[in-house]
Design an enzyme around this catalytic site. Sequence first.
Site: not given
Ligand code: PLP
Length: 418
Positions: A51, A197, A53, A226, A232, A223
């Site tokens: 843990y 994003d 935090e 990918k 993950r 993320t």
């Molecule tokens: N943002 C985008 C553009 C994504 O394609 C994804 C996942 O597919 C996410 C966020 C979310 O990621 P997670 O599945 O790890 O929550």
Amino acid sequence: NAPLAEVDPEIAEVLGLELGRQRGTLEMIASENFVPRAILETQGSVLTNKYAEGYPGRRYYGGCEHVDVAENLAIERAKTLFGAEFANVQPHAGAQANVAVMEALMEPGDTLMGLSLDHGGHLTHGMPLNFSGRRHKIVAYEVDRETFRIDMDKVREQALAERPDVIVAGWSAYPRQLDFEAFASIAQEVGAKLWVDMAHFAGLVAAGLHANPVPHADVVSSTVHKTLAGPRSGFILAKESYGKKLNSRVFPGQQGGPLMHAIAGKAVAFKIAASEEFKRRQQRTLEGAQILAERLMGSDVAEHGVTVLSGGTDVHLVLVDLRNSELDGKQGENILDEVGITVNRNSVPWDPRPPMTTSGLRIGTPALATRGFGTKEFTEVADIIAQALKPNPDVDALRARTEKLADDFPLYEGYENW
Ligand code: PLP
């Protein structure tokens, strides 16, 4: 200390079968990848017990001296890799990173402008059932009906008319690079914050093969699992001025204890992503997607109504357009599954078929590039896919070809206990 096979044979069986599936098929889900052994080791380690935090040096628990080192390494490596002033590496996943970003950049009821889900946006960019759509007023921009690309003049017009508080640029299913400079200039013109994003294309950015959003955006989320090929999980980059608020929106705003085994895995992933080998892998990823797009635009498949949305790709995925094909997305997904290739069906913009059927397939090359595929193998895979999407394919013959590729590029050699 009994092994899993003894403690829980049913779950051990799942692990064994999944390892077999990953080894024996060709993984082409655009959001997936294979982590290296080093990351499996980190994630399956004693760090899962801890843990912690708070943040390094400011924890609410004792005994954090070692996990602090791991988190600091992850933070510093993320900042260096992407040229960012600030990084938070605690989000459990991409969606959690995005919640923290929204919480930091906007108030409930504020307007968020993002790419429509049907046009390739993500759930967290304003889908009505998602946190983003429930908490905010949503304005969705779309791709152009002719080119299937985002038209920045239209985005500007819409932004001027709707005056969003935050504009999000990013996607889950879009085969082209975004113009971050244009997004930043529109955001500035309308007084909005720009959030990028980069979940899908972060690996390409790390390799210098895709425009880097960091200099243009107020905040960038991503993320790690990918194209980046790490554990993950998620992370956030930003200008230093947003740092304090973002940290507070992740913890205590939204999450409790950080997943230290995943954070250590992120540090490993960022280290690997700075290597020349990683760059070459991302080059093979892009090249593979281009080979696939070219093949699926060939006259022999066009004759059966199969083609590629936007006329190609400049990222790691191809969107197959089946609107004029007798085969729908679900059937396409199934037939590819039968020949040993895993993909996902995907709605195309203004899809004439329902969401459970769809008229598209999203096919990505990152996992196979990680497996070692280059020009020759991607050419072979592209042809297998093209043959499979034509009427009456010889499934057995195609399956034999994918099996040969899978055998030629063994995965996780020597590991049976996962
Ligand atoms: N943002 C985008 C553009 C994504 O394609 C994804 C996942 O597919 C996410 C966020 C979310 O990621 P997670 O599945 O790890 O929550």
